[in-house]
Scaffold this motif. Structure first.
Motif, PDB file in Angstrom:
ATOM      1  N   ARG A 119       1.525  -9.313  13.286  1.00 58.27           N
ATOM      2  CA  ARG A 119       1.491  -7.855  13.745  1.00 58.27           C
ATOM      3  C   ARG A 119       0.085  -7.201  13.012  1.00 58.27           C
ATOM      4  NH1 ARG A 119       7.348  -7.495  11.285  1.00 58.27           N
ATOM      5  NH2 ARG A 119       8.694  -8.160  13.276  1.00 58.27           N
ATOM      6  N   GLY A 120      -0.440  -7.638  11.973  1.00 61.16           N
ATOM      7  CA  GLY A 120      -1.531  -6.821  11.600  1.00 61.16           C
ATOM      8  C   GLY A 120      -1.042  -5.630  10.671  1.00 61.16           C
ATOM      9  N   HIS A 121       0.164  -5.798  10.326  1.00 56.63           N
ATOM     10  CA  HIS A 121       0.668  -4.766   9.288  1.00 56.63           C
ATOM     11  C   HIS A 121       2.165  -5.083   8.988  1.00 56.63           C
ATOM     12  CE1 HIS A 121       2.969  -1.859  12.013  1.00 56.63           C
ATOM     13  NE2 HIS A 121       2.771  -3.053  12.890  1.00 56.63           N
ATOM     14  N   ASP A 122       2.493  -4.341   7.942  1.00 59.63           N
ATOM     15  CA  ASP A 122       3.779  -4.564   7.434  1.00 59.63           C
ATOM     16  C   ASP A 122       4.500  -3.089   7.722  1.00 59.63           C
ATOM     17  OD1 ASP A 122       6.268  -4.255   5.991  1.00 59.63           O
ATOM     18  OD2 ASP A 122       5.489  -5.728   4.581  1.00 59.63           O
ATOM     19  N   PRO A 123       5.663  -3.243   8.728  1.00 56.54           N
ATOM     20  CA  PRO A 123       5.886  -1.863   9.473  1.00 56.54           C
ATOM     21  C   PRO A 123       7.022  -1.111   8.300  1.00 56.54           C
ATOM     22  CG  PRO A 123       6.296  -3.464  10.890  1.00 56.54           C
ATOM     23  CD  PRO A 123       5.951  -4.375   9.485  1.00 56.54           C
ATOM     24  N   ALA A 124       7.596  -1.741   7.701  1.00 54.35           N
ATOM     25  CA  ALA A 124       8.431  -1.232   6.672  1.00 54.35           C
ATOM     26  C   ALA A 124       7.701  -0.587   5.552  1.00 54.35           C
ATOM     27  CB  ALA A 124       9.385  -2.050   6.257  1.00 54.35           C
ATOM     28  N   ARG A 125       6.709  -1.268   5.164  1.00 52.89           N
ATOM     29  CA  ARG A 125       5.800  -0.709   3.979  1.00 52.89           C
ATOM     30  C   ARG A 125       4.902   0.628   4.433  1.00 52.89           C
ATOM     31  NH1 ARG A 125       1.872  -4.361   0.053  1.00 52.89           N
ATOM     32  NH2 ARG A 125       0.851  -2.626  -1.191  1.00 52.89           N
ATOM     33  N   ARG A 126       4.628   0.489   5.886  1.00 46.98           N
ATOM     34  CA  ARG A 126       3.730   1.697   6.244  1.00 46.98           C
ATOM     35  C   ARG A 126       4.704   2.848   6.385  1.00 46.98           C
ATOM     36  NH1 ARG A 126      -1.191   2.445   9.024  1.00 46.98           N
ATOM     37  NH2 ARG A 126      -1.399  -0.068   8.681  1.00 46.98           N
ATOM     38  N   ILE A 127       6.017   2.759   7.014  1.00 50.12           N
ATOM     39  CA  ILE A 127       6.705   3.542   6.919  1.00 50.12           C
ATOM     40  C   ILE A 127       7.280   4.382   5.785  1.00 50.12           C
ATOM     41  CG2 ILE A 127       9.100   4.363   7.967  1.00 50.12           C
ATOM     42  CD1 ILE A 127       8.784   2.453  10.269  1.00 50.12           C
ATOM     43  N   ALA A 128       7.623   3.491   4.994  1.00 55.88           N
ATOM     44  CA  ALA A 128       7.788   3.878   3.364  1.00 55.88           C
ATOM     45  C   ALA A 128       6.849   4.889   2.727  1.00 55.88           C
ATOM     46  CB  ALA A 128       8.254   2.599   2.554  1.00 55.88           C
ATOM     47  N   ALA A 129       5.559   4.241   2.808  1.00 59.17           N
ATOM     48  CA  ALA A 129       4.477   5.097   2.522  1.00 59.17           C
ATOM     49  C   ALA A 129       4.488   6.418   3.153  1.00 59.17           C
ATOM     50  CB  ALA A 129       3.074   4.530   2.530  1.00 59.17           C
ATOM     51  N   ALA A 130       4.680   6.675   4.434  1.00 58.09           N
ATOM     52  CA  ALA A 130       4.752   7.882   5.040  1.00 58.09           C
ATOM     53  C   ALA A 130       5.966   8.754   4.611  1.00 58.09           C
ATOM     54  CB  ALA A 130       4.770   7.528   6.511  1.00 58.09           C
ATOM     55  N   ALA A 131       7.034   8.002   4.285  1.00 54.20           N
ATOM     56  CA  ALA A 131       8.324   9.047   3.879  1.00 54.20           C
ATOM     57  C   ALA A 131       7.961   9.521   2.275  1.00 54.20           C
ATOM     58  CB  ALA A 131       9.382   7.836   3.824  1.00 54.20           C
ATOM     59  N   ALA A 132       7.321   8.535   1.560  1.00 55.24           N
ATOM     60  CA  ALA A 132       7.217   9.102   0.225  1.00 55.24           C
ATOM     61  C   ALA A 132       6.334  10.246   0.365  1.00 55.24           C
ATOM     62  CB  ALA A 132       6.609   7.920  -0.532  1.00 55.24           C
ATOM     63  N   ALA A 133       5.259  10.423   1.062  1.00 54.36           N
ATOM     64  CA  ALA A 133       4.466  11.407   1.559  1.00 54.36           C
ATOM     65  C   ALA A 133       5.148  12.607   1.776  1.00 54.36           C
ATOM     66  CB  ALA A 133       3.241  10.961   2.480  1.00 54.36           C
ATOM     67  N   GLU A 134       6.010  12.377   2.760  1.00 54.12           N
ATOM     68  CA  GLU A 134       6.796  13.476   3.231  1.00 54.12           C
ATOM     69  C   GLU A 134       7.700  14.212   2.285  1.00 54.12           C
ATOM     70  OE1 GLU A 134       8.353  16.407   5.875  1.00 54.12           O
ATOM     71  OE2 GLU A 134       6.688  15.311   5.983  1.00 54.12           O
ATOM     72  N   LEU A 135       8.249  13.223   1.433  1.00 53.70           N
ATOM     73  CA  LEU A 135       9.175  13.810   0.375  1.00 53.70           C
ATOM     74  C   LEU A 135       8.555  14.668  -0.685  1.00 53.70           C
ATOM     75  CD1 LEU A 135      11.512  10.571  -0.043  1.00 53.70           C
ATOM     76  CD2 LEU A 135      12.335  12.871   0.657  1.00 53.70           C
ATOM     77  N   ARG A 136       7.140  14.177  -1.086  1.00 54.76           N
ATOM     78  CA  ARG A 136       6.407  14.984  -2.280  1.00 54.76           C
ATOM     79  C   ARG A 136       5.905  16.251  -1.375  1.00 54.76           C
ATOM     80  NH1 ARG A 136       3.940   9.686  -2.561  1.00 54.76           N
ATOM     81  NH2 ARG A 136       2.229  10.449  -1.246  1.00 54.76           N
ATOM     82  N   ARG A 137       5.637  16.270  -0.046  1.00 54.93           N
ATOM     83  CA  ARG A 137       5.210  17.778   0.710  1.00 54.93           C
ATOM     84  C   ARG A 137       6.523  18.785   0.539  1.00 54.93           C
ATOM     85  NH1 ARG A 137       2.033  14.186   4.159  1.00 54.93           N
ATOM     86  NH2 ARG A 137       4.086  14.019   5.471  1.00 54.93           N
ATOM     87  N   GLY A 138       7.816  18.107   0.531  1.00 48.20           N
ATOM     88  CA  GLY A 138       9.147  18.717   0.388  1.00 48.20           C
ATOM     89  C   GLY A 138       9.397  19.315  -0.965  1.00 48.20           C
ATOM     90  N   GLY A 139       8.647  18.556  -1.847  1.00 48.95           N
ATOM     91  CA  GLY A 139       8.668  19.095  -3.474  1.00 48.95           C
ATOM     92  C   GLY A 139       9.384  18.108  -4.181  1.00 48.95           C
ATOM     93  N   ALA A 140       9.927  17.171  -3.603  1.00 48.87           N
ATOM     94  CA  ALA A 140      10.538  16.074  -4.445  1.00 48.87           C
ATOM     95  C   ALA A 140       9.375  15.187  -5.228  1.00 48.87           C
ATOM     96  CB  ALA A 140      11.420  15.153  -3.508  1.00 48.87           C
ATOM     97  N   ARG A 141       9.804  14.379  -6.336  1.00 51.26           N
ATOM     98  CA  ARG A 141       9.055  13.582  -6.958  1.00 51.26           C
ATOM     99  C   ARG A 141       9.407  12.082  -6.155  1.00 51.26           C
ATOM    100  NH1 ARG A 141      10.186  13.418 -12.938  1.00 51.26           N
ATOM    101  NH2 ARG A 141      12.286  13.976 -12.068  1.00 51.26           N
ATOM    102  N   ALA A 142       8.312  11.473  -5.678  1.00 51.51           N
ATOM    103  CA  ALA A 142       8.653  10.332  -4.895  1.00 51.51           C
ATOM    104  C   ALA A 142       7.466   9.494  -4.821  1.00 51.51           C
ATOM    105  CB  ALA A 142       9.069  10.597  -3.464  1.00 51.51           C
ATOM    106  N   ARG A 143       7.613   8.196  -4.953  1.00 52.10           N
ATOM    107  CA  ARG A 143       6.496   7.150  -4.684  1.00 52.10           C
ATOM    108  C   ARG A 143       6.865   5.807  -3.915  1.00 52.10           C
ATOM    109  NH1 ARG A 143       4.870   4.626 -10.392  1.00 52.10           N
ATOM    110  NH2 ARG A 143       3.353   3.682  -9.196  1.00 52.10           N
TER     111      ARG A 143
END
Length: 234
Positions: A119-143
């Motif tokens: 595929r040229g990428h790991d879909p779950a890992r890419r989505i997880a990174a985006a989710a962690a960034a979204e959680l941080r923008r909402g004020g949560a501590r997440a990584r």
């Protein structure tokens, strides 16, 4: 190189909605709304032993199915942001109140090396990174912590039933050296793009428990099969 080319191509080639194919938009408002219906608790039947509580953002059907396939199989990487946002909603729904229990640690279920190379990428890992960034923008501590690896080769899951998938994945995942230390002090949330039988998440949970991280573990996915998506259960 393949992932890089897909990123560049997405900037210069005509785009179409990843959900319905409408031209000149990567995601139309109607398809985006399909991911915003509100996350719910899901439970496959039969439920594999050891599966933690799972929340999903949407049923795996229609536009949601098309978006996940476009991101995973056709490399429409621009969809990672909206899919990550939906995953973040599912994480919030399952995590409850933060209190003083530490940051959210999003642990993606890894794709096989062969699938990632194809595929040229790991879909779950890419989505997880985006989710962690979204959680941080909402004020949560997440990584995002990509601490799971496949220990052995597994067969293609397509066409396998629930029991066959469990046997195929049994003992296949493990936590990398040093991963246990990284998992200490936070709330582990296993994440994936899709839940069908729950076998992958159950195996991921077994691997994390084997590393000594069991209390309060949760799981979240972007979508779940309609049969597992319990509309009236929170």
């Amino acid at each position: 190189m393949r992932s890089w080319w897909r990123e560049i191509a997405g900037l210069v080639l005509p785009v179409a909605c990843g959900g319905c194919g409408r031209p000149r938009t990567e995601l139309c408002e109607g398809c985006a709304a399909c991911l915003a219906a509100g996350p719910r608790r899901v439970r496959p039947s039969p439920e594999p032993e050891g599966l933690p509580p799972v929340h999903a953002a949407a049923p795996y059907e229609n536009a949601v199915r098309a978006m996940l396939l476009a991101h995973k199989e056709r490399g429409v990487l621009g969809l990672a942001g909206v899919l990550g946002g939906a995953l973040a909603d599912a994480v919030r729904a399952g995590a409850g109140h933060a209190g003083d229990r530490g940051p959210l640690l999003l642990v993606p279920v890894p794709s096989s090396r062969r699938a990632t190379a194809g595929r040229g990428h790991d879909p779950a890992r890419r989505i997880a990174a985006a989710a962690a960034a979204e959680l941080r923008r909402g004020g949560a501590r997440a990584r995002m912590l990509a601490v799971l690896r496949q220990r052995r080769a597994v067969a293609d899951q397509a066409g396998l039933g629930a029991r066959e998938r469990q046997l195929n994945l049994a003992g296949a995942l493990g936590v990398v050296d040093g991963g246990r230390r990284l998992l200490d002090g936070g709330r582990v949330v296993l994440v994936d793009d899709l839940l069908t039988t729950g076998s992958s998440l159950a195996e991921a949970a077994r691997a994390v428990r084997s590393a000594g991280r069991a209390p309060g573990m949760r799981a979240a996915v972007v979508a779940a099969s309609p049969s597992a998506f319990e509309i009236n259960r929170n």
